[in-house]
Each structure stands twice: as C-alpha cells, then as structure tokens.
Scaffold this motif. Structure first.
Motif, short mmCIF file in Angstrom:
data_model
loop_
_atom_site.label_atom_id
_atom_site.label_comp_id
_atom_site.label_asym_id
_atom_site.label_seq_id
_atom_site.Cartn_x
_atom_site.Cartn_y
_atom_site.Cartn_z
N GLN A 46 18.25 -0.75 27.47
CA GLN A 46 18.38 -2.03 26.78
C GLN A 46 19.06 -1.81 25.43
N ILE A 47 20.11 -2.60 25.19
CA ILE A 47 20.93 -2.45 24.00
C ILE A 47 20.99 -3.76 23.23
N LEU A 48 20.84 -3.67 21.92
CA LEU A 48 21.07 -4.81 21.05
C LEU A 48 22.55 -4.81 20.68
N CYS A 49 23.25 -5.91 20.99
CA CYS A 49 24.70 -6.00 20.78
C CYS A 49 24.99 -7.08 19.74
N VAL A 50 25.69 -6.69 18.67
CA VAL A 50 26.02 -7.60 17.58
C VAL A 50 27.46 -8.07 17.76
N PRO A 51 27.71 -9.36 18.02
CA PRO A 51 29.07 -9.86 18.24
C PRO A 51 29.98 -9.58 17.05
N ILE A 52 31.19 -9.11 17.34
CA ILE A 52 32.07 -8.68 16.25
C ILE A 52 32.64 -9.85 15.46
N GLU A 62 26.03 2.48 34.17
CA GLU A 62 26.87 1.33 33.81
C GLU A 62 27.48 1.54 32.42
N ALA A 63 28.73 1.12 32.26
CA ALA A 63 29.43 1.29 30.99
C ALA A 63 29.17 0.13 30.06
N LEU A 64 28.81 0.44 28.83
CA LEU A 64 28.76 -0.57 27.78
C LEU A 64 30.18 -0.95 27.40
N TYR A 65 31.02 0.08 27.30
CA TYR A 65 32.45 -0.11 27.05
C TYR A 65 33.18 1.16 27.44
N ARG A 66 34.49 1.02 27.58
CA ARG A 66 35.35 2.14 27.93
C ARG A 66 36.36 2.38 26.81
N GLU A 67 36.79 3.62 26.70
CA GLU A 67 37.79 3.97 25.70
C GLU A 67 39.04 3.10 25.87
N GLY A 68 39.52 2.57 24.75
CA GLY A 68 40.72 1.74 24.78
C GLY A 68 40.46 0.26 24.88
N GLU A 69 39.24 -0.14 25.21
CA GLU A 69 38.91 -1.57 25.29
C GLU A 69 38.85 -2.18 23.90
N SER A 70 39.30 -3.43 23.80
CA SER A 70 39.16 -4.16 22.55
C SER A 70 37.68 -4.40 22.26
N ALA A 71 37.32 -4.28 21.00
CA ALA A 71 35.91 -4.40 20.62
C ALA A 71 35.43 -5.84 20.71
N ARG A 72 34.37 -6.06 21.49
CA ARG A 72 33.71 -7.37 21.56
C ARG A 72 32.49 -7.41 20.66
N TYR A 73 31.94 -6.23 20.38
CA TYR A 73 30.74 -6.15 19.57
C TYR A 73 30.98 -5.28 18.35
N ALA A 74 30.40 -5.71 17.23
CA ALA A 74 30.56 -4.98 15.98
C ALA A 74 29.73 -3.71 15.97
N LEU A 75 28.50 -3.81 16.44
CA LEU A 75 27.58 -2.69 16.45
C LEU A 75 26.67 -2.81 17.67
N PHE A 76 26.13 -1.66 18.06
CA PHE A 76 25.15 -1.58 19.13
C PHE A 76 23.95 -0.80 18.61
N CYS A 77 22.77 -1.11 19.15
CA CYS A 77 21.59 -0.31 18.85
C CYS A 77 20.81 -0.09 20.14
N VAL A 78 20.48 1.16 20.41
CA VAL A 78 19.68 1.49 21.59
C VAL A 78 18.24 1.05 21.34
N ILE A 79 17.75 0.15 22.17
CA ILE A 79 16.37 -0.32 22.05
C ILE A 79 15.46 0.45 22.99
N ASP A 80 15.94 0.67 24.21
CA ASP A 80 15.15 1.41 25.20
C ASP A 80 16.14 2.14 26.10
N GLY A 81 15.77 3.36 26.53
CA GLY A 81 16.66 4.13 27.39
C GLY A 81 17.52 5.10 26.58
N ALA A 82 18.75 5.34 27.05
CA ALA A 82 19.63 6.30 26.39
C ALA A 82 21.08 6.01 26.76
#
Length: 242
Positions: free
Chosen positions: A110-116, A44-64
């Motif tokens: 699992q990803i921690l997503c910080v709203p932009i 599953e995609a967290l985001y795709r190239e060219g998409e407007s940013a919804r999140y300021a930062l991401f952090c991998v909590i579990d997985g890859a």
C-alpha cells in the motif's frame, strides 16, 4: 489498513518517518490533503523509468518497493529496497523530468501517492517549503555517498548496507528496525554480487554474532557492533561510536 483512510490515523503512522515528523504541520497537511492510498499487487509497477511523473511523492505505508535499474543485458539491478514509512519520488518533483528508475511492489503493498499537479501548485504558493523537499533529497544523497565506493571485503560492505537498512536508509535513525525482511537474492542484487557470495558474507557476520538469519529475514543483534565491523573495527571496539 482501512483505518488509514482516517486522516488522523494516517498522520500518526507517517510520523514514524523522521523527515515527515520534522516538517511543519502546514506541509504535513498539504502532503496528505489530496493524497490517495493505492494498493499494488506483488510485481506490479508503481511507475517505469521514462514515464512522465503523475505523483509528486510516494510513501510506503505497508509492504515494500524495489527501485530497480535495467543492466545492459536486460536483467534488473536492485538499487534500494524501501519499506514503511519511506518517502521517495522527489527527483521528478524537483526537476520536472520523468521517473529515472522502475518502482516495483515486492509484495502486496500500500502506497500513499501525492498528486504532482496540486502539490507542485501548493509549493509554488508556499516556496519556503521547497527547503524541506531539498532536505528529503539530500538525506538520500548522504546515504548514496556512504554506499558509493564502500571499502573492504564483501562482509564489511554488507554490514554497512544492513546497518543502513535497519535505519530505513536514514528515515528512522531514532527508531531503527532490527528485524529486516529481505532475501539473499535481493541483497545480492543490491550489492552487485552473487547469492552464494552473500550467503558466505552473512555466515561471516552471523559467526561474529552480529546478525541472525531467518527465512527471507535478517535479525540485527547490535547496530553499533555492525557499524564497527563495517568500519573495520573490532566487534567490541567502541571507538567507532557516532
């Protein structure tokens, strides 16, 4: 992973990342205040190239997470493989532009997503912390310079890449992971090589006693010796110690 909904537990695990642990408490609290934990299925995609940013930062909590770029023929090229507790997404935060790569969950992740919007507003009110965001990006730039134009045969360049991966590409230099969960196919994509060539290079490193291979995993036996080999030094030579 449900315990991570507790802010205290979340902050504790995030401290394993050297950039986060070096930040002031006020910035740490701002990063997690509005952040959400999202679960992504393998592929599953967290985001795709060219998409407007919804999140300021991401952090991998579990997985890859794989950061990929499409080649001219449409096949994906793996640029970097991110594991806990790596922060990313800072480019779109800094320049306000769209995402420049695809970010794909390699497994259930699992990803921690910080709203932009909320975080950018907070940074505007606390501009001194933009320096910390710049540090995050500069750390990545330092790694990129180490990778670009790496000299030597494939086994030398692979040794450096494994050394970087063990240190989380700079995110855990004080607490490196000697057990790397990565397939030969992923390494081939990252190195711009073939799986057969990566297999031969790994066999070379294994024969030198630098690494051991498992199923989609690599165990680093000695980080300093691996770096020495990357720098074209004898395995037992200590002159390359940093």
């Amino acid at each position: 992973m449900g315990t991570l909904t507790d802010p205290h537990n979340l902050l504790t695990v995030l401290e394993k990342d050297e950039w986060f642990s070096s930040c002031a408490s006020e910035l740490k609290q701002a990063l997690v205040r509005d952040a959400k934990l999202h679960n992504y299925a393998a592929g599953e995609a967290l985001y795709r190239e060219g998409e407007s940013a919804r999140y300021a930062l991401f952090c991998v909590i579990d997985g890859a997470v794989q950061l990929t770029n499409a080649l001219h023929d449409g096949t994906p090229s793996l640029l970097v493989y991110l594991q806990p507790y790596h922060w990313f997404g800072d480019i779109a935060l800094i320049d306000g532009g769209p995402y420049i790569r695809d970010a794909i969950a390699d497994m259930d992740t699992q990803i921690l997503c910080v709203p932009i919007q909320s975080f950018s507003h907070w940074l505007d009110e606390h501009p001194k912390y933009w320096r910390d965001i710049a540090r995050l990006s500069i750390n990545k730039l330092r790694v990129a310079y180490q990778v670009i134009g790496e000299p030597g045969a494939l086994h030398h360049r692979l040794a450096r890449r494994l050394w970087l991966m063990a240190q989380g590409f700079g995110s855990r230099t004080q607490n490196p992971s000697l057990q790397l969960v990565v397939s030969q196919e992923h390494l081939a994509q990252m190195m711009g090589s073939t799986r057969q060539s990566i297999n031969a290079a790994l066999a070379k490193l294994e024969g030198l006693g630098l690494v051991g291979q498992g199923y989609k995993s690599i165990e680093v036996h000695d980080l300093q010796s691996l770096l020495n080999h990357a720098n074209h030094l004898d395995v037992g030579d200590s002159s390359g110690r940093s």
